[in-house]
Structure formats: structure tokens, C-alpha cells
Design an enzyme around this catalytic site. Sequence first.
Site, short mmCIF file in Angstrom:
data_model
loop_
_atom_site.label_atom_id
_atom_site.label_comp_id
_atom_site.label_asym_id
_atom_site.label_seq_id
_atom_site.Cartn_x
_atom_site.Cartn_y
_atom_site.Cartn_z
N ASP A 147 0.82 -1.21 0.00
CA ASP A 147 0.00 0.00 0.00
C ASP A 147 0.85 1.27 0.00
OD1 ASP A 147 -2.79 1.42 1.01
OD2 ASP A 147 -1.04 2.20 2.07
N VAL A 179 -5.10 2.62 0.13
CA VAL A 179 -5.12 1.96 -1.18
C VAL A 179 -5.52 0.50 -1.04
CG1 VAL A 179 -3.76 1.36 -3.23
CG2 VAL A 179 -3.38 3.56 -2.10
N ASP A 180 -4.99 -0.18 -0.04
CA ASP A 180 -5.40 -1.56 0.22
C ASP A 180 -6.91 -1.64 0.49
OD1 ASP A 180 -3.14 -3.08 -0.12
OD2 ASP A 180 -2.54 -3.03 1.97
N LEU A 181 -7.40 -0.77 1.36
CA LEU A 181 -8.81 -0.81 1.74
C LEU A 181 -9.71 -0.53 0.55
CD1 LEU A 181 -8.53 1.05 5.15
CD2 LEU A 181 -8.98 -1.38 4.82
N GLY A 184 -9.78 -3.45 -1.75
CA GLY A 184 -10.69 -4.47 -1.24
C GLY A 184 -12.14 -4.16 -1.54
#
Length: 391
Positions: A147, A179-181, A184
Site C-alpha cells: 500500500d 489503497v489496500d482498503l 478491497g
Amino acid sequence: MLDKALQGIKVLDLSRILAGPWCTQNLADLGAEVTKIEHPQRGDDTRGWGPPYLEAPGTAERMSAYFICCNRGKRSVAVDYSTPEGAATIRSLALEADVLVENYKVGTLKRYGLDYHSLKALNSRLIYVSITGFGQDGPMADKPGYDYVFQGMGGLMSYTGLPDGQAGAGPLRTGVAVVDLTTGMYATSAVLAALFQRASSGVGAHLDIALLDVAVTLNANQGSNYLISGANPQRSGNAHPNCAPYEVFRCADGYLILAIGNDAQFARFCDVAGRTDLAQDPRYATNSARIENLVALRSVLTDLLPTRTRDAWTGAFDAAGVPWGPIHTMEEVFAHPQVRHRQLRQAALHPVMGEVPMVRNPMLAPSAAGLAPPPLLGEHTPKRQGFSRSP
């Protein structure tokens, strides 16, 4: 109720860290049966991302808070896919799966016959989600990435932080792996769309979700600002690039967020502040003018707001319909009456870990059925006592 919307859907989760598990947790919250595949010794990397840990009294079992945040409602099956037996187990599970989510480097799973094309030959209805840093093709497709890398590479950090000339100026990451969230969440939406599409087509799909793509998209209005103007967005601290005044101000005894979104709100603010002249001043009468003259306006408001306490300002703002917000600690967040009313803090009981605190999925109503806890490593592997087919 949406907590049963995906009942009967089987998800095989080969993902780790955050983006993939955030997607599969959403699917579990929506009623899917999610089987998380973990290495028998190491498990998901985030099991070791602590402290803090939730520890089970009288045992050696513990869960990191990080792991807890994105793995509730799943079964954990310990399988080493790099062995022939492990790969065969994954293939047998994929035969019955509706969705498979993985976030390995491009080509890793192909070496074991677990790539999309290999599994599609066994199950043509399989929706196979590949979450990678750079996507399945292109000059950087073989590179890994976290991220943090994409917050910088995608542009977010270039305009996040204090502007040059101020103490502490420089690029700044966000406080969570945004960015990860967001990846997802995009992956969740893509899975739901693919399930809807499969209902009419009868076949699955390979979904190529890249963190870089999401990071670039996440720029939203800042990206659009650049495409329209050709000018790179600059760091502006807590200020908004397109609205003013829209930032943090100090009061006599603390801070508040002033969030003026239109000219009528600014006029009401000026009434509350006893400065109706500001709303009539051509430098500040319109939002565009306030953006152009933001330095001068900020100087005026920086002197004005400290003349009253935060409660004095906010009480008057509420009465006049002026948008504002507090800056809460986590303790204050979970103690807030609206947060408590919305039942955002929840808990699940685990037979070993006891009560596991967590946060309600905002897609689900507060009255939805209770959430299931995250699993211990390999908790649902058949050889472990208490094996079951659902969390």
C-alpha cells in the site's frame, strides 16, 4: 437482510495482508461461506503484525488487532499449496467454490496448477479474483508492492502533507492503508457484479484488480484537477483544493473542522461570526474567489476563531446550519452517542479467545445477525478438533 444476501456462495480465500482479506471479509459479512487458506506454520502475515494482541487467558493463543480487523466470519484451513497434496486440496475446494481470491505475484500459483486457466478447466463457473500490485500484464507486472508504495507512486502523497515553507513540510502517507482498503472495496464490487453476470451467462470470470490502478483512480477530484488544468496538485495541509474555508482551525480551547461547501453556508458562518462584511467582500463572496484569496481569508479566520471556545462556536454553528466537525481520538469515537446508537462497536464470542471486539460493517444494518469471530490458524482444518463447515 443483506447479511444473508450471499448465503450459499462459497469463497476460497488465498489472500493475505489487507486488500484481499478486506474483500473476503465483506463477502463473509454478506453471508458467503469463506474458507481462508493459510500456511500451516506461518499463517497470514498479519497474524504477527503487533502489538497489540488479543490474548486468550491460560493459553498460548493470540490474535493481532490487525488480523482481527479484516478476517472475521471466516474458516481457517491450514494447507501448504506448494506440496502436491496441498495443491490437490486447493483444486478439490475450487471445484465447489463460486469465488476464489488470491494476491500472489503473477505466475506464482501457475507453478502449482492453481492459476485461473487451470482451475477454470475444472470449474467454468469460478470467479477468480487476482489482486496484485501492478496487474496481470505490463512492464511491471512481475513486481510486488505494498500500500505505502502505491500511496506514493499513484500520486496521493504528492499533495498530502504540509506545504513547502511550513515546519514539517513534505509528502505524507495517510494514517491507514487507504489503497489496500479501497482495493478491497473495488474487488468486492467486482465480485458482486461477476456473480450477477454469471447468473445470466453461466460462466465465471478472471478479475484483474491492481493496487496501482486503484491508487490512480483514488485521486478523484485531484486527478481530474490535473487532467483539466495541467497543473500538479500541491500539498495544502488540511485545506481543501476546491472549497474554502474547508480546513482545521484553532479555537480558544481546541480545534474544529470548518467545512463550508457553498456560498450560502459561508454567509451564515459570517453572520455567526459577526463579520457579515466578509460575505459581501468580492474577494470572499464566492467559492472561486475564496480559493483564489485563500491565504488572506485563512489569516482572517485564524485570528477570528480563537476569540471563542469550541463549544461556543459549534453551538452557534448548529443553530445556523454551518457545517463543522470535531477531531476525535479513538476513545472519543467509540464513546460518541451517535456511534453507540448506530452500534458500530460490536463483539463476537470465540470458543478460545473469548470476546473479540470489532467494528460493524457499514453495509449491514445495526439489527443484522451477530458477526462471527476471526479464526485461529488452521482452526477448521479437518484434523483439528471442532472442525465444521461453517464459521
